[in-house]
Enzyme design. Structure first.
Site, PDB file in Angstrom:
ATOM      1  N   LYS A 100      17.900  -2.801  39.200  1.00 20.45           N
ATOM      2  CA  LYS A 100      16.486  -3.227  39.251  1.00 20.45           C
ATOM      3  C   LYS A 100      16.326  -4.734  39.314  1.00 20.45           C
ATOM      4  O   LYS A 100      15.384  -5.248  39.921  1.00 20.45           O
ATOM      5  CB  LYS A 100      15.677  -2.665  38.085  1.00 20.45           C
ATOM      6  N   LYS A 200      11.187  -3.374  36.531  1.00 17.57           N
ATOM      7  CA  LYS A 200      10.805  -2.077  37.082  1.00 17.57           C
ATOM      8  C   LYS A 200       9.327  -2.059  37.496  1.00 17.57           C
ATOM      9  O   LYS A 200       8.979  -1.497  38.534  1.00 17.57           O
ATOM     10  CB  LYS A 200      11.104  -0.976  36.059  1.00 17.57           C
TER      11      LYS A 200
HETATM   12  N1  HSE Z   1      18.630   0.011  29.923  1.00 19.03           N
HETATM   13  C1  HSE Z   1      17.805   0.804  30.758  1.00 19.03           C
HETATM   14  C2  HSE Z   1      16.889   1.635  29.894  1.00 19.03           C
HETATM   15  C3  HSE Z   1      18.662   1.667  31.637  1.00 19.03           C
HETATM   16  O1  HSE Z   1      17.130   1.733  28.694  1.00 19.03           O
HETATM   17  O2  HSE Z   1      15.917   2.198  30.399  1.00 19.03           O
HETATM   18  C4  HSE Z   1      17.951   2.266  32.791  1.00 19.03           C
HETATM   19  O3  HSE Z   1      17.407   1.335  33.634  1.00 19.03           O
END
Ligand code: HSE
Length: 412
Positions: A100, A200
Site C-alpha cells: 500500500k 489505504k
Molecule cells: N499491518 C496491516 C494491518 C497489514 O494490520 O492491517 C495489512 O495491510
C-alpha cells in the site's frame, strides 16, 4: 505462464503456498495453460524450503527473462520496490503488489508506466487484505458517483482496540499478540500511528474520486493515546472506539479525508467489526450503502487477493485493463478543521461544579458522560456539532478544564 515473486515474507510465502495448493483450480480460471513460479527473489536463505531451487538474489534475472510475464511485489516499502516494479512494467511485464505504501506514494507513476507499456499494474491486496474492494469499486460500482468511504482499514489496531474493549488487555500486550499473529507491519509504528490506514484510504479515495491523494495531505492520528477510560466513556455513550479512515466528496470538487480514532455508535455497521477484520462502507449515489467485510491482514487472506490479481493478469496478458486515476491537484484535500462534527472530550478539572457550568455556557448542548470509578477530578462530555476549528477554539477558552483526550464522533 511464468511468475516471479519478489519478497518471501508473510504475504510472498502465502502467494507461493496458494499458487501451489490451489494450482489445479487456479489454472481452470486462467486463459493460460499453466501458471508456475519461476523465481523467488529474497536476500535471505531458505535452504529447507520446498522451493529452495527457485530462490535468487539478483533482480536482473527476473527483469531479463522474457518468459516471466507477471511479477509479484511483496517486499514492502518504496525502495527498492518502486524501481523494481517500474523496471518490470517498462519491460512490458505486469506487476501485482500488496504494497500500500508503494501504491499510495507511487501509484500514479506505476499506472502510467503500465499504460505506456500495455501492461497491468494491479493491487487488490493493498487495501483490506483478503476483502475484494479495489475491483468491486472500479468495476461493480462503476455506474455510481461515490459520495463517501468510511472504513476500518487496519487489522492490527482493530485487534488491539478489540482486546482493550473486550478483555481489558493492555495496549502493549495486545500489540505483541498482533505481531505474533503476523498482522502488524515490520515496524508497527505504521499500524498504531495510523500511517497504514492512511495509505489505504489514499488508494480508495483515488479510485473513488478520480485524483491521486498523497498520504501527507491527510490528517492522521493513531490509537496510542486511547485509554481504557475513553473506552468506558464511549460504552456509556452507546459507542465503541475504532480507528476510522474516512474520505468524503464535497460539492466544490474537493474532498475531506482523515484517519483518526473515532467514537462510533453501536448502531453503525462498523461498530461490530472485531478482531483483525476490516470493513469498508461505501456510499454510492445509485446503490446507497454497500459494506465489504473480511480479514484485512494475515498471510493467506492477503495472498488470496494477490493470486486473484495474478490470474487476472494471466487473462489479460496482451492488453491493459483500463484502470487508474488522474494527478493530484493542489489543495484538493480540505483542512480537516473545516469539517462539522462533534467531539468527545475527557478532561481534568479542579472544580467539577464550575467546569460543568463553563461547559454548558460554552456549548449549546453538551452531553455529560459518566463511568464507574471515575476519579473526582475527571469530567467527560460530547459537544454539539460545529466545525472542528470552532469546537477546539471553544475548548481552549474554558479555563476550568485541561483536556486529556479529544476524540471525533463519527457519523458513519
Ligand atoms: N499491518 C496491516 C494491518 C497489514 O494490520 O492491517 C495489512 O495491510
Amino acid at each position: 505462464m511464468y511468475v516471479a515473486v519478489m519478497g518471501y515474507g508473510t504475504v510472498g510465502s502465502g502467494v507461493v503456498e496458494i499458487l501451489s495448493k490451489n494450482h489445479d483450480s487456479i489454472i481452470k480460471k486462467s486463459a493460460q495453460n499453466d501458471i508456475q513460479i519461476k523465481y523467488i527473489l529474497d536476500r535471505n536463505e531458505f535452504p529447507n524450503d520446498p522451493n529452495a531451487d527457485k530462490f535468487i538474489k539478483d533482480f536482473n534475472i527476473i527483469l531479463n527473462d522474457d518468459d516471466v510475464k507477471v511479477v509479484v511485489e511483496t517486499m514492502g516499502g518504496v525502495t527498492p520496490a518502486f524501481d523494481f516494479a517500474l523496471a518490470c512494467l517498462n519491460k512490458g511485464k505486469s506487476v501485482v503488489t500488496s504494497n500500500k505504501e508503494l501504491v499510495a506514494t507511487k501509484g500514479l507513476e506505476l499506472l502510467d508506466a503500465a499504460k505506456r507499456n500495455n501492461a497491468n499494474f494491479l493491487f487488490e491486496a493493498s487495501v483490506g487484505g483478503g476483502i475484494p474492494i479495489i475491483r468491486p469499486i472500479s468495476q461493480c460500482l462503476a455506474a455510481n458517483e461515490i459520495e463517501e468511504i468510511s472504513g476500518i482499514l487496519n487489522g492490527t489496531t482493530n485487534f488491539i482496540l478489540g482486546k482493550m474493549i473486550n478483555d481489558n488487555m493492555s495496549f502493549e500486550d495486545a500489540l505483541k499478540l498482533a505481531q505474533d499473529n503476523g498482522y502488524a507491519e515490520k515496524d508497527p509504528t505504521a499500524d498504531i500511528e495510523g500511517f497504514d490506514a492512511c495509505r489505504k484510504i489514499c488508494i480508495l479515495a483515488a479510485l473513488c474520486f478520480g485524483k491521486h491523494v498523497y498520504p501527507e495531505s491527510i490528517h492522521t492520528e493513531g490509537i496510542t493515546k486511547i485509554t481504557l477510560a475513553d473506552i468506558a466513556y464511549a460504552q456509556s455513550f452507546g459507542s465503541v472506539v475504532k480507528l476510522i479512515a474516512n474520505a468524503k466528496k464535497l460539492d466544490n470538487g474537493k474532498i475531506y479525508a482523515i484517519v483518526s480514532p473515532a467514537i462510533v455508535n453501536k448502531s453503525s455497521q462498523l461498530a461490530g467489526v472485531d478482531d483483525v477484520f476490516n470493513a469498508v462502507l461505501i456510499k454510492g449515489d445509485a446503490t446507497g450503502d454497500v459494506v465489504f467485510y473480511g480479514k484485512g491482514a494475515g498471510k493467506l487472506p492477503t495472498a488470496s487477493a494477490v493470486v486473484a490479481d495474478v490470474i487476472d493478469c494471466s487473462n489479460n496478458l496482451e492488453r491493459r485493463k483500463d484502470f487508474g486515476w488522474d494527478d493530484y491537484v493542489e489543495d484538493y484535500v480540505i483542512d480537516h478543521l473545516d469539517k462539522e462534527l462533534s467531539l468527545y472530550v475527557r478532561a481534568k478539572t479542579n472544580d467539577t461544579g464550575s467546569a460543568l457550568a463553563s461547559i454548558h455556557n460554552t456549548f449549546d448542548k453538551a452531553t455529560i458522560l459518566n463511568r464507574c470509578d471515575a476519579p473526582q477530578d475527571e469530567i467527560a462530555f460530547v459537544t454539539p456539532i460545529e466545525t472542528e476549528r470552532t469546537l477546539r477554539q471553544k475548548l481552549d477558552s474554558i479555563n476550568d478544564i485541561t483536556p486529556l483526550s479529544v476524540i471525533r464522533v463519527c457519523d458513519c
